[in-house]
Design a protein around this motif. Structure first.
Motif, mmCIF file in Angstrom:
data_model
loop_
_atom_site.group_PDB
_atom_site.id
_atom_site.type_symbol
_atom_site.label_atom_id
_atom_site.label_comp_id
_atom_site.label_asym_id
_atom_site.label_seq_id
_atom_site.Cartn_x
_atom_site.Cartn_y
_atom_site.Cartn_z
ATOM 1 N N ASP A 98 53.410 8.855 -18.118
ATOM 2 C CA ASP A 98 52.974 9.313 -19.357
ATOM 3 C C ASP A 98 51.769 10.207 -18.688
ATOM 4 O O ASP A 98 50.687 9.473 -18.684
ATOM 5 N N VAL A 99 51.650 11.327 -18.154
ATOM 6 C CA VAL A 99 50.524 11.885 -17.550
ATOM 7 C C VAL A 99 49.583 12.373 -18.605
ATOM 8 O O VAL A 99 49.997 13.121 -19.612
ATOM 9 N N ASP A 100 48.510 11.785 -18.509
ATOM 10 C CA ASP A 100 47.022 12.058 -19.583
ATOM 11 C C ASP A 100 46.373 13.113 -18.988
ATOM 12 O O ASP A 100 45.732 12.611 -18.151
ATOM 13 N N SER A 101 46.342 14.338 -19.502
ATOM 14 C CA SER A 101 45.771 15.431 -18.775
ATOM 15 C C SER A 101 44.301 14.993 -19.184
ATOM 16 O O SER A 101 43.290 15.702 -18.687
ATOM 17 N N SER A 102 43.964 14.198 -20.140
ATOM 18 C CA SER A 102 42.585 13.866 -20.555
ATOM 19 C C SER A 102 41.927 12.767 -20.029
ATOM 20 O O SER A 102 40.872 12.201 -20.405
ATOM 21 N N ALA A 103 42.849 12.245 -18.661
ATOM 22 C CA ALA A 103 42.235 10.980 -18.175
ATOM 23 C C ALA A 103 40.708 11.180 -17.593
ATOM 24 O O ALA A 103 40.251 12.164 -17.046
ATOM 25 N N ASP A 104 39.915 10.037 -17.646
ATOM 26 C CA ASP A 104 38.522 10.242 -17.263
ATOM 27 C C ASP A 104 38.636 10.009 -15.690
ATOM 28 O O ASP A 104 37.667 10.462 -15.042
ATOM 29 N N VAL A 105 39.553 9.299 -15.035
ATOM 30 C CA VAL A 105 39.594 9.130 -13.580
ATOM 31 C C VAL A 105 41.140 8.956 -13.380
ATOM 32 O O VAL A 105 41.975 8.508 -13.952
ATOM 33 N N VAL A 106 41.387 9.491 -12.155
ATOM 34 C CA VAL A 106 42.465 9.549 -11.363
ATOM 35 C C VAL A 106 42.462 8.798 -10.144
ATOM 36 O O VAL A 106 41.623 9.284 -9.284
ATOM 37 N N LEU A 107 43.396 7.834 -9.900
ATOM 38 C CA LEU A 107 43.352 7.300 -8.463
ATOM 39 C C LEU A 107 44.858 7.052 -7.844
ATOM 40 O O LEU A 107 45.758 7.321 -8.623
ATOM 41 N N SER A 108 44.795 6.974 -6.553
ATOM 42 C CA SER A 108 46.056 6.812 -6.130
ATOM 43 C C SER A 108 45.986 5.579 -5.149
ATOM 44 O O SER A 108 45.205 5.177 -4.634
ATOM 45 N N THR A 109 47.343 4.939 -5.150
ATOM 46 C CA THR A 109 47.617 3.805 -4.280
ATOM 47 C C THR A 109 48.947 3.744 -3.905
ATOM 48 O O THR A 109 49.679 4.815 -4.253
ATOM 49 N N SER A 110 49.414 2.829 -3.218
ATOM 50 C CA SER A 110 51.118 2.715 -2.546
ATOM 51 C C SER A 110 51.527 1.445 -3.464
ATOM 52 O O SER A 110 50.969 0.549 -3.524
ATOM 53 N N TYR A 111 52.692 1.375 -3.306
ATOM 54 C CA TYR A 111 53.499 0.410 -4.132
ATOM 55 C C TYR A 111 53.383 -0.889 -3.369
ATOM 56 O O TYR A 111 53.079 -1.867 -3.769
ATOM 57 N N ASP A 112 53.316 -0.760 -1.869
ATOM 58 C CA ASP A 112 53.199 -1.841 -0.983
ATOM 59 C C ASP A 112 51.731 -2.512 -1.211
ATOM 60 O O ASP A 112 51.783 -4.010 -1.358
ATOM 61 N N ALA A 113 50.668 -1.870 -1.587
ATOM 62 C CA ALA A 113 49.458 -2.419 -1.818
ATOM 63 C C ALA A 113 49.454 -3.045 -3.261
ATOM 64 O O ALA A 113 48.643 -4.202 -3.115
ATOM 65 N N ILE A 114 49.955 -2.548 -4.057
ATOM 66 C CA ILE A 114 49.735 -3.210 -5.409
ATOM 67 C C ILE A 114 50.414 -4.380 -5.555
ATOM 68 O O ILE A 114 50.125 -5.362 -6.095
ATOM 69 N N MET A 115 51.685 -4.352 -4.918
ATOM 70 C CA MET A 115 52.483 -5.731 -5.052
ATOM 71 C C MET A 115 51.818 -6.587 -3.836
ATOM 72 O O MET A 115 51.868 -7.896 -4.030
ATOM 73 N N ALA A 116 51.115 -6.111 -2.870
ATOM 74 C CA ALA A 116 50.724 -7.285 -1.902
ATOM 75 C C ALA A 116 49.344 -8.077 -2.594
ATOM 76 O O ALA A 116 49.240 -9.135 -2.466
ATOM 77 N N VAL A 117 48.727 -7.235 -3.067
ATOM 78 C CA VAL A 117 47.341 -7.684 -3.922
ATOM 79 C C VAL A 117 47.900 -8.788 -5.109
ATOM 80 O O VAL A 117 47.310 -9.947 -5.330
ATOM 81 N N SER A 118 49.037 -8.361 -5.742
ATOM 82 C CA SER A 118 49.543 -9.120 -6.950
ATOM 83 C C SER A 118 50.169 -10.725 -6.139
ATOM 84 O O SER A 118 49.938 -11.654 -7.033
ATOM 85 N N ASP A 119 50.730 -10.568 -5.043
ATOM 86 C CA ASP A 119 51.210 -11.811 -4.437
ATOM 87 C C ASP A 119 50.245 -12.472 -3.521
ATOM 88 O O ASP A 119 50.563 -13.412 -3.047
ATOM 89 N N GLY A 120 48.862 -11.939 -3.424
ATOM 90 C CA GLY A 120 48.145 -12.558 -2.908
ATOM 91 C C GLY A 120 47.992 -12.166 -1.082
ATOM 92 O O GLY A 120 47.486 -13.040 -0.416
ATOM 93 N N GLU A 121 48.799 -11.432 -0.812
ATOM 94 C CA GLU A 121 48.947 -10.996 0.588
ATOM 95 C C GLU A 121 47.657 -10.069 1.054
ATOM 96 O O GLU A 121 47.445 -10.405 2.493
#
Length: 218
Positions: free
Chosen positions: A155-178
Motif C-alpha cells: 500500500d504505497v503511500d506517496s505522502s509518507a513522512d519517511v521511507v526506509l529500507s531493510t531486508s527480509y533476513d534482517a527483520i526476521m533475525a531481529v524478531s527471533d533475537g538472532e
C-alpha cells in the motif's frame, strides 16, 4: 460444500477450531491481515496447492470470516478481523521455538507485516507518522496516530513522512533475537525523509522492547 470434520462440541475453543483449525487456514488469515489479496498473491506467498487454497477460502467465506473484495481478491470481514489477537499470540508462542533448519522463504513478503506490526503496536506512545518500509523491494505502509496504528502490505503511500529500507533476513533475525535491536536499527537505510526518521526509530525501539520485555539493545 465443505468437507470439514467438526468437533461438535459446545466449547467455544472447539467452535473456533471448527472454523480456523484446518491446515493453512490461519496462515491465510495471517496474510489477509496485511491487506486484501488476490488468489494468485495468496498462492504465491503461501506456496500451497491451488485446490487446497480454493477450498480453504470457500470455507472461510462461508463462515463469514472472509469476503470477496472489489478487485476480485479476498479481504477480511469484521468477524475475520477478530482473529488478529489470535494470530499475534500464536506468533509469540512460535518465537519460543527454534525455526526449522531449512526454513523456506515465502513467495512474497506479506507475512512480514506480522513481526513489524507486533513490534510497533507494542509501543507505549504512537506518534503522528506515515512511514514506508521497503523490505527487499516490497513495501509496507505504517500509519500511526495517538489512537491507531496500522501496517499494510503493498500500500504505497506517496505522502509518507519517511521511507526506509531493510531486508527480509534482517527483520526476521531481529524478531527471533538472532541480532540485537541496535544492529537492526543501524542497518536500516533512510531513503527519504531523514528529519522524520528519528520518530520511526523511537517507535520501533520502544515497541520492540515492550514486546520482547528485555533490552536487546546491547
Amino acid at each position: 460444500m465443505s468437507t470439514r470434520r467438526g468437533y461438535d462440541l459446545v466449547c467455544p475453543v472447539a467452535r473456533a477450531l471448527d472454523r480456523v483449525g484446518d491446515r493453512w487456514t490461519l496462515l491465510i488469515l495471517r496474510d489477509l491481515h496485511a491487506g486484501p489479496a488476490r488468489f494468485s498473491e495468496l498462492e504465491t506467498g503461501l506456496g500451497t496447492a491451488s485446490n487446497l487454497l480454493s477450498g480453504r477460502l470457500r470455507d472461510l467465506t462461508d463462515d463469514g470470516l472472509v469476503v470477496r473484495a472489489e478487485n476480485g481478491g479476498y479481504a477480511l470481514t469484521s468477524l475475520g478481523e477478530h482473529t488478529a489477537g489470535l494470530i499475534l499470540e500464536l506468533a509469540s508462542l512460535g518465537q519460543l521455538f527454534d525455526p526449522p533448519p531449512e526454513a523456506k522463504r515465502p513467495g512474497n513478503l506479506r507475512m512480514v507485516y506480522l513481526p513489524l506490526q507486533a513490534a510497533l503496536r507494542a509501543a507505549p506512545v504512537w506518534p503522528e507518522l506515515r512511514a514506508r518500509l521497503v523490505v527487499d523491494g516490497e513495501s509496507f505502509t505504517i500509519r500511526s496516530s495517538p489512537s491507531s496504528l496500522t501496517v499494510h502490505y503493498n500500500d504505497v503511500d506517496s505522502s509518507a513522512d519517511v521511507v526506509l529500507s531493510t531486508s527480509y533476513d534482517a527483520i526476521m533475525a531481529v524478531s527471533d533475537g538472532e541480532i540485537t535491536l541496535d544492529q537492526f536499527l543501524d542497518q536500516l537505510e533512510i531513503v527519504e525523509g531523514s528529519e522524520s526518521a528519528p520518530a520511526f526509530f523511537e517507535l520501533y525501539r520502544s515497541g520492540a522492547l515492550a514486546r520482547w520485555g528485555v533490552d536487546q539493545s546491547g
